[in-house]
Design a protein around this motif. Structure first.
Motif, PDB file in Angstrom:
ATOM      1  N   VAL A   1       0.863  -1.185   0.000  1.00 31.83           N
ATOM      2  CA  VAL A   1       0.000   0.000   0.000  1.00 31.83           C
ATOM      3  C   VAL A   1       0.897   1.231   0.000  1.00 31.83           C
ATOM      4  O   VAL A   1       1.900   1.268   0.721  1.00 31.83           O
ATOM      5  CB  VAL A   1      -0.916   0.018   1.248  1.00 31.83           C
ATOM      6  N   ILE A   2       0.573   2.235  -0.812  1.00 29.24           N
ATOM      7  CA  ILE A   2       1.394   3.449  -0.829  1.00 29.24           C
ATOM      8  C   ILE A   2       0.555   4.690  -0.557  1.00 29.24           C
ATOM      9  O   ILE A   2      -0.623   4.755  -0.886  1.00 29.24           O
ATOM     10  CB  ILE A   2       2.163   3.627  -2.154  1.00 29.24           C
ATOM     11  N   TYR A   3       1.227   5.627   0.087  1.00 29.19           N
ATOM     12  CA  TYR A   3       0.717   6.987   0.241  1.00 29.19           C
ATOM     13  C   TYR A   3       1.737   7.909  -0.401  1.00 29.19           C
ATOM     14  O   TYR A   3       2.946   7.762  -0.176  1.00 29.19           O
ATOM     15  CB  TYR A   3       0.530   7.363   1.717  1.00 29.19           C
ATOM     16  N   VAL A   4       1.268   8.872  -1.184  1.00 25.21           N
ATOM     17  CA  VAL A   4       2.152   9.834  -1.848  1.00 25.21           C
ATOM     18  C   VAL A   4       1.682  11.240  -1.507  1.00 25.21           C
ATOM     19  O   VAL A   4       0.503  11.569  -1.680  1.00 25.21           O
ATOM     20  CB  VAL A   4       2.144   9.641  -3.379  1.00 25.21           C
ATOM     21  N   GLY A   5       2.596  12.064  -1.015  1.00 29.36           N
ATOM     22  CA  GLY A   5       2.224  13.453  -0.724  1.00 29.36           C
ATOM     23  C   GLY A   5       3.009  14.016   0.444  1.00 29.36           C
ATOM     24  O   GLY A   5       3.994  13.428   0.910  1.00 29.36           O
ATOM     25  N   ARG A   6       2.570  15.174   0.915  1.00 28.29           N
ATOM     26  CA  ARG A   6       3.198  15.813   2.050  1.00 28.29           C
ATOM     27  C   ARG A   6       3.002  14.951   3.297  1.00 28.29           C
ATOM     28  O   ARG A   6       1.906  14.446   3.556  1.00 28.29           O
ATOM     29  CB  ARG A   6       2.603  17.199   2.298  1.00 28.29           C
ATOM     30  N   VAL A   7       4.067  14.777   4.063  1.00 33.15           N
ATOM     31  CA  VAL A   7       3.993  13.970   5.280  1.00 33.15           C
ATOM     32  C   VAL A   7       3.665  14.913   6.427  1.00 33.15           C
ATOM     33  O   VAL A   7       4.525  15.322   7.207  1.00 33.15           O
ATOM     34  CB  VAL A   7       5.316  13.212   5.509  1.00 33.15           C
ATOM     35  N   GLU A   8       2.393  15.260   6.526  1.00 37.23           N
ATOM     36  CA  GLU A   8       1.939  16.250   7.490  1.00 37.23           C
ATOM     37  C   GLU A   8       0.561  15.863   8.022  1.00 37.23           C
ATOM     38  O   GLU A   8      -0.151  15.048   7.425  1.00 37.23           O
ATOM     39  CB  GLU A   8       1.923  17.644   6.865  1.00 37.23           C
ATOM     40  N   THR A   9       0.208  16.491   9.132  1.00 35.04           N
ATOM     41  CA  THR A   9      -1.025  16.144   9.830  1.00 35.04           C
ATOM     42  C   THR A   9      -2.257  16.313   8.959  1.00 35.04           C
ATOM     43  O   THR A   9      -3.127  15.434   8.921  1.00 35.04           O
ATOM     44  CB  THR A   9      -1.162  17.008  11.097  1.00 35.04           C
ATOM     45  N   TYR A  10      -2.361  17.434   8.253  1.00 35.86           N
ATOM     46  CA  TYR A  10      -3.578  17.718   7.505  1.00 35.86           C
ATOM     47  C   TYR A  10      -3.786  16.745   6.347  1.00 35.86           C
ATOM     48  O   TYR A  10      -4.890  16.623   5.815  1.00 35.86           O
ATOM     49  CB  TYR A  10      -3.594  19.169   7.008  1.00 35.86           C
TER      50      TYR A  10
ATOM     51  N   VAL B   1       5.602   7.981   0.610  1.00 39.72           N
ATOM     52  CA  VAL B   1       6.472   8.670  -0.342  1.00 39.72           C
ATOM     53  C   VAL B   1       6.282  10.176  -0.204  1.00 39.72           C
ATOM     54  O   VAL B   1       5.185  10.693  -0.447  1.00 39.72           O
ATOM     55  CB  VAL B   1       6.161   8.240  -1.785  1.00 39.72           C
ATOM     56  N   GLY B   2       7.329  10.881   0.201  1.00 37.72           N
ATOM     57  CA  GLY B   2       7.243  12.332   0.314  1.00 37.72           C
ATOM     58  C   GLY B   2       7.985  12.865   1.523  1.00 37.72           C
ATOM     59  O   GLY B   2       8.552  12.110   2.316  1.00 37.72           O
ATOM     60  N   GLU B   3       7.972  14.178   1.635  1.00 38.93           N
ATOM     61  CA  GLU B   3       8.598  14.870   2.753  1.00 38.93           C
ATOM     62  C   GLU B   3       7.558  15.752   3.434  1.00 38.93           C
ATOM     63  O   GLU B   3       6.471  15.963   2.896  1.00 38.93           O
ATOM     64  CB  GLU B   3       9.774  15.733   2.267  1.00 38.93           C
ATOM     65  N   GLY B   4       7.896  16.269   4.604  1.00 39.32           N
ATOM     66  CA  GLY B   4       6.962  17.158   5.283  1.00 39.32           C
ATOM     67  C   GLY B   4       7.390  17.466   6.702  1.00 39.32           C
ATOM     68  O   GLY B   4       8.327  16.854   7.237  1.00 39.32           O
TER      69      GLY B   4
END
Length: 374
Positions: A270-279, A304-307
Motif C-alpha cells: 500500500v502506498i501513500y504519496v504526498g506531504r507527510v503532514e497532519t492535515y 512517499v514524500g517529505e513534510g
C-alpha cells in the motif's frame, strides 16, 4: 512509446463563443474553452516552483498544463525561482529561473510581494512588451500576490489551496475542524502547534495580519481558476466571488500514466504519496496501520514524500513497533513516480482537510490501482 490520442499536439484553433460564470455558481465554460480562448495565445506563467524543482502536485500540474498548451501551438513561457538566472527548455516549455525568494514566508507579505514585483516588472516587460496581448497566469498563491501588485489587465490566478481565506493555506484546525482565521482559530491551527514556543507568537501574528491582504489581492483578480468544485465551494463560504469569472479545471495526469497498461503490483503493498503532514492524514493512517498490519501479515506501507511531521511519524512507527511494516522513501522526483505506483496493489489518500484535488487519487486510478480515499 505511443502517445494517447488526447495528448497528441494539435494546431491552434479559434474558440467558439466563450461563456464564464460571473456569479458564485459553477462556470458554463469547459476546460477546453478556457485553454483555447483564441488562436495562438501568448501566456506567461508565474510559479514559485517548477519542475524539476517541486514540493507538491501543484508544480506538476502547472508543467503539464504548460506543456499541453505548447503542444496545441500556443506560445508559453514560465518564470520561476532558482539559485541563479538561467534559461532552459523543459519538455518543450521555455523556463526562466531567477534568483528571487518566491517561496519565502515573510511576516509582511505585501512588502515582500511588492519587492518581488519590482524585480519582475522589467523581466516581464521584456517578454511581453509591457503587457500587450499576453495573458499573465499565476499558479500558486505567492505568485498570485506578486501578480496582484503588477496591475496587468489580462491576469489570471489558479487557486490550488485555501491561502486566500486562511493564513495557514490548509484551513484546518488541530482537531480537524475548519479554520475561519479568527484569533481563536489561528491559535488552534496545526501550523501554530508545530512551531517552537519562541516562534509561535510570530506565526500567529503572521497568519492573522496577512489574511486581509490576501483576500483583497485575490478579490482583485477578475478571472480565477479552481481545481475542483468542492474547493471553490469551500472558498465561497468565506469569500464573495460575485463578479469574478470562475471555472473549474481539474488537475491533469501525465500521458505516461495512460500510455502503459496497468499492472497488478505486489500483493499487500500500500502506498501513500504526498506531504507527510497532519492535515494530509498521515498520522491517522499510521494509527490505523497498526491493526491492518496485525490482521494482514503481508501488508507493507510505503510513505512517499517529505513534510514537517516526517520525523515525528518515523518515531511513531518505531513506538508502534511497525518499523518493518512501514517504509519512508522520502521525496521521489515526479517523473519517476509511475514505477512506484506500479509496485503497489492499493493507493491510499487519508486526507483530513478538504483536499482541493488529490493528485494521488487520479494517478493511482490511471495505473489501475484500488484507491482508498477520505
Amino acid at each position: 512509446m505511443s502517445v494517447p490520442r488526447t495528448f497528441r499536439p494539435q494546431p491552434p484553433r479559434r474558440n467558439p463563443r466563450h461563456k464564464t460564470s460571473t456569479t458564485s455558481g459553477e462556470s458554463t465554460a469547459t476546460p477546453e474553452e478556457m485553454l483555447v480562448l483564441f488562436e495562438g495565445m501568448k501566456i506567461l506563467f508565474l510559479s514559485a516552483l517548477y519542475p524539476p524543482n517541486t514540493k507538491g502536485g501543484g508544480e506538476v500540474s502547472t508543467h503539464l498544463i504548460a506543456r499541453g498548451l505548447v503542444n496545441r501551438g500556443h506560445r508559453v513561457k514560465v518564470i520561476t525561482s532558482g539559485e541563479k538566472r538561467e534559461e532552459r527548455v523543459v519538455d518543450g516549455v521555455p523556463v526562466l529561473r531567477l534568483p528571487l525568494p518566491m517561496m519565502a514566508k515573510p511576516l509582511l507579505e505585501r512588502r515582500h510581494a511588492r519587492k518581488i514585483a519590482r524585480a519582475l516588472k522589467r523581466e516581464i516587460g521584456e517578454i511581453t512588451g509591457e503587457g500587450g496581448s499576453w495573458i499573465i497566469h499565476a499558479h500558486d498563491f505567492r505568485s498570485a500576490l506578486v501578480l496582484s501588485e503588477l496591475g496587468y489587465k489580462h491576469a489570471v490566478a489558479t487557486v490550488r489551496d485555501y491561502a486566500q481565506i486562511c493564513g495557514t493555506t490548509n484551513a484546518i484546525l488541530r482537531n480537524g475542524g475548519r479554520c475561519t482565521c479568527s484569533w481563536r482559530d489561528v491559535v488552534r491551527t496545526n501550523r501554530v502547534k508545530e512551531a517552537s514556543w519562541l516562534r509561535r507568537p510570530f506565526r500567529i501574528w503572521q497568519y492573522k495580519y496577512n489574511i486581509g491582504y490576501r483576500r483583497r489581492a485575490f478579490r482583485g483578480f477578475t478571472h480565477q481558476i479552481f481545481i475542483s468544485a468542492a474547493q471553490q465551494k469551500e472558498i465561497e463560504c468565506q469569500q464573495d466571488l460575485a463578479g469574478v469569472k470562475t471555472v473549474v479545471i481539474y488537475n491533469p495526469v501525465s500521458e505516461d500514466y495512460l500510455a502503459y497498461p496497468p499492472v497488478t503490483g505486489v500483493q499487500g503493498t500500500v502506498i501513500y504519496v504526498g506531504r507527510v503532514e497532519t492535515y494530509k492524514g498521515v498520522g491517522m493512517l499510521l494509527e490505523a496501520w497498526r491493526q491492518v498490519a496485525k490482521d494482514n501479515p503481508q501488508a507493507h506501507l510505503k510513505i512517499v514524500g517529505e513534510g514537517a511531521q516526517k520525523e515525528e511519524y518515523e518515531k511513531l512507527v518505531e513506538n508502534l513497533g511497525l518499523q518493518y511494516r512501514v517504509t519512508f522513501t522520502g521525496r521521489v522526483p515526479w517523473d519517476r513516480m509511475r514505477p512506484i505506483y506500479d509496485e503497489a496493489s492499493v493507493v491510499v489518500a487519508p486526507h483530513v482537510w478538504v483536499e482541493p484535488f488529490g493528485r494521488i487519487v487520479v494517478e493511482g486510478m490511471a495505473r489501475g490501482k484500488i484507491v482508498v480515499a477520505a
